[in-house]
Each structure stands twice: as structure tokens, then as C-alpha cells.
Design a protein around this motif. Structure first.
Motif: not given
Length: 462
Positions: A385-390
Motif C-alpha cells: 500500500i505504501a508503494g501506491i501512496l508514495t
């Protein structure tokens, strides 16, 4: 939507599919081994040299990582800018954010050199000074080399061209492994056994080799012609834009890793059993974290390209594919961690080692590995999920939640119940696992909220 997505796909596979995610992320998973496997090799070979040497390096590495991964988190944000330029077909601008991160990496020597030579005695417990201080100095002093490699890798990763990074990683780790064996144990009549110092030298040489080859390819004629990589200009506006987006990730990483460094340090003061249990668990995480590191970068690269192409509806498929890939890997990890734990334990501890409470440590590890496995599941989902938010620039959320929940939901209960009230040490990893469940829920709620879709890192205007 698939016909629209096909115009912007990064690979020959369907946009957002498991195969597209794997095609982009798998080389990045291997690339993440550049750091993780080198550290793991250092520790596992040192475990055969001396369990105390392994513990010393584990503690030193965790403190080094606070600043090391801090700078890497900032320079790696160039991947997102390269990805957005690539998605918008602004090829002559691809190298611009990369060069700004190269200059930032070089400037970081000003910070890392004093850290290397003046802070070791403060961060290492006194009884680990002899074994750990030289390792700490060497690895800290050369940490900007890793940042330089991360900045150069961003040029290839952001375009989805990850095979070179993969091949260099494999080569660097082979070199590191060979040098580890030679320098840690020595060669009779030729090279003395250097122990932890040898491990530091091996890692540094391998990292330098990787950096120089990346630089040569980055500056080759084809890349200079098509992507203007020879324009080594300093652009303050682009530099500040990268820092603005990358710094929250950096601070989040630093505070999170500082939490684990604090945990290892206080465990070292309690007993060898406590610190060994945490050190071996963290070693296992270091070994397998390359998978989530690479997956997160792959998800971020794909998402950045789709976001700039205004295909945010594809992100749901990317998320689903990323979690599917993660669950396949986690299922495979259950075999050694849950069903054959002694195989993992024997890598680090042999019956021939002369250490008190060896049987007790082995018993606790058999139980703690379940906590490590659960931790890897939910930590992996967090980073998907952090990959998308980043990619969307939602890095402030990542900073506050990752850093805050680590201290609040992991370190605090461990300190109160395990350290202060002497709860059995294997509970440490179950508290860590519980923290990742909470963290995962917070990240998922943020994703469902959809605020990231309304953010814009303004790559078009830089």
C-alpha cells in the motif's frame, strides 16, 4: 479501460496484472538484496565466527541504518519522478531528478564522516565496543555510496528497466560473500582473520563496485543521447521538490529503524538470550525484507506511470496483484519458519558454540518464529500500500503512521511488559507482529479513503 491501459503499459503483460507486477518487481526484489543480503551474509558468517560478533554487528547495523536508510529513502524518490516523466514521455528530463539526488548523496558525506568517527562509542553497549566499533566506523563512513547507487538505480527503475540493477546486485553479493569468507576467517599465512572488520571491508568493496558500474552505464552514449544523462546540472527547484516528497519517507524510516535500534540496545543490557532472540529475528527479516522492498518499489513505479497517465482506476488491480504476489511468497516462507524452524535456527546457532543458555535460546526461537512470520505478512501488505501512496506523493501519512505506530504499539508494550515486568522474551516478536496488524489496518483505511488520488507531486511543472 484495458485498451486505454495498454497504451501506457510498461511491459508486454496486461496492465495491473500479477505478471506485470512480477516483471517490474522481481528484478527490484533481487536489487534490494544489494543491501539486505550483504548484511545477512555478514551476520550469518559472523555467527559461525562468533555469536557475540554477530550480535555486535546486528546492533551496529541497526544504528547505522537509522541514517543510512534515511538518505536512501530521500534519493530513492527520484524513481517516482523518473516514472512520471517516463509516463508523460518527457524523456529529456528523466536524468534531471537523478542528478539532484547524486549531488545530495555526495553532500551527505559531510554528515556521515563525523557520525562514523565520533558516535560509535555512544550507540554501542560497552561490552560490544571491541567487536563492533570498527565495523560501525567503516560502514557508516561509506554509507553515501549506497545512496549514490540508489540514486542511479532510480533512473532504470523509474523506466521499468530493472534487469541491469538485478544483474549488478547478484554480482555484488557474490563478491561480498567471497570476500566475507576470506576476510572474516582469513587465509593461513596470507590474510589474518579480521572478524567484524573483514565483514565491513567486504561489504564496502562490493557496494563500490556496484556504484561504479551503474555510473558507467548511466553515462554511456545511448543514455546521454536519448535521456540527456550527461547534463549534470544542479537544479535547486528540482532538488527541493525531491526533498519535499522524499523527506517524510526518510524521517519515517529513520524513526522506525531508531525504534528497532533502541529495542536491540535495551535487550543487550538484559541478557544474551534477549538480544540473540531479537537479533536472529531481525536477521531473518533482513533476509526476506528484500522481497517487500522490491515489491514496494515495483508497485510505486507502476503506480507512478498510471497516475501521471490519469489511469488511477488501474491502481486497484495493481494493489490486488501486489498482495497476491506477497501471499504466494509468505506461504512459501511458512515451510521453513513454521514447519522446519530448526533449519533456520541452525543457520545461526550450532551446538558447538560455547554460549550460556543455548538450549533455552533454541526453545524460545522455535516459538518466536511464528511471530516473525505473522510480522512478515502484515508488514508486506503495509509496504504494498505504501508503494501506491508514495507514487501519489502521500508520504507525510507514511512518515507519521510508520514512525508513530512503531513506538506506540511495539516498543512501548515491549518495554513495559518484557523489559520492566520480565515477560518471557519470545513474546517480543508477538508484540511486534501485533503492531504490524494495527499498522496494516491504518494503511488500508488511508488507501480506501482515496485522498491519495487527489494529491499531485507536480512532476509536470518541475
Amino acid at each position: 479501460m484495458n485498451s486505454i491501459g495498454n497504451k501506457h503499459q510498461l511491459t508486454r503483460f496486461p496492465p495491473g496484472s500479477i505478471f506485470e507486477v512480477l516483471h517490474i518487481a522481481f528484478p527490484l526484489m533481487l536489487a534490494a538484496l544489494s543491501v539486505n543480503l550483504m548484511m545477512f551474509c555478514d551476520r550469518i558468517i559472523l555467527a559461525y565466527y562468533s555469536l557475540q560478533a554477530m550480535n555486535a554487528v546486528a546492533i551496529a547495523t541497526m544504528f547505522i541504518a537509522v541514517f543510512q536508510f534515511g538518505i536512501i529513502a530521500i534519493v530513492s524518490i527520484a524513481e517516482v519522478f523518473v516514472g512520471q516523466h517516463n509516463g508523460a514521455k518527457r524523456y529529456q528530463q528523466l536524468a534531471e531528478p537523478v542528478w539532484q539526488m547524486i549531488w545530495l548523496s555526495l553532500a551527505s558525506f559531510i554528515i556521515f564522516m563525523p557520525l562514523a568517527f565520533f558516535t560509535g562509542k555512544w550507540v554501542l553497549p560497552p561490552h560490544y565496543h571491541t567487536l563492533g566499533i570498527t565495523y560501525y566506523k567503516i560502514i557508516t563512513a561509506f554509507s553515501p555510496i549506497m545512496a549514490l547507487s540508489a540514486a542511479l538505480s532510480a533512473f532504470f527503475i523509474g523506466r521499468g528497466k530493472t534487469k541491469l540493477v538485478m544483474y549488478l546486485t547478484v554480482s555484488a553479493n557474490i563478491l561480498n560473500l567471497c570476500l566475507d569468507i576470506i576476510l572474516i576467517f582469513g587465509l593461513k599465512n596470507f590474510i589474518p582473520a579480521l572478524g567484524t572488520t573483514g565483514a565491513a571491508i567486504a561489504t564496502t568493496v562490493a557496494e563500490c563496485m556496484q556504484f561504479f558500474i551503474l555510473l558507467l552505464v548511466f553515462l554511456n552514449r545511448n543514455n546521454r543521447t536519448h535521456y540527456a544523462t550527461g547534463r549534470a546540472y544542479f537544479n535547486l527547484k528540482v532538488l527541493l521538490q525531491c526533498i519535499r516528497i522524499g523527506t517524510p519517507n526518510s524521517i519515517g524510516h529513520m524513526l522506525e529503524i531508531a525504534a528497532w535500534a533502541f529495542l536491540l540496545n535495551i535487550m543487550a543490557y538484559i541478557s544474551t538470550t534477549h538480544v540473540t532472540l531479537v537479533a536472529i529475528g531481525s536477521n531473518i527479516y533482513v533476509l526476506f525484507a528484500f522481497f517487500t522492498d522490491g515489491l514496494e518499489k515495483g508497485i510505486s513505479t507502476i503506480s507512478a506511470n498510471y497516475i501521471v497517465a490519469k489511469l488511477t482506476s488501474m491502481i486497484k488491480m495493481v494493489l490486488r496483484s501486489g498482495i497476491s504476489v506477497l501471499l504466494i511468497m509468505i506461504t512459501l516462507l511458512a515451510i521453513p519458519l513454521l514447519f522446519f524452524p530448526n533449519i533456520i535456527i541452525n543457520i545461526f546457532i550450532s551446538q558447538s558454540q560455547h554460549i550460556n543458555n543455548l538450549t533455552v535460546i533454541r526453545h524460545y526461537l522455535n516459538i518466536a518464529l511464528l511471530g516473525v512470520w505473522v510480522f512478515l505478512i502484515f508488514d508486506g501488505i503495509v509496504w504494498v500500500i505504501a508503494g501506491i501512496l508514495t507514487a501519489a506523493g502521500d508520504t507525510l501519512f507514511i512518515m507519521f503512521v510508520n514512525a508513530g505506530s512503531t513506538w506506540l504499539f511495539a516498543i512501548l508494550p515491549i518495554y513495559i511488559l518484557v523489559v520492566r515486568y520480565s515477560l518471557s522474551p519470545e513474546w517480543t516478536w508477538f508484540f511486534i507482529a501485533a503492531y504490524t496488524v494495527v499498522n496494516c489496518l491504518l494503511f488500508y483505511l488511508r488507501y480506501r479513503q482515496g485522498k491519495w488520488q487527489r494529491l499531485n507531486i507536480h512532476a509536470v511543472n518541475i
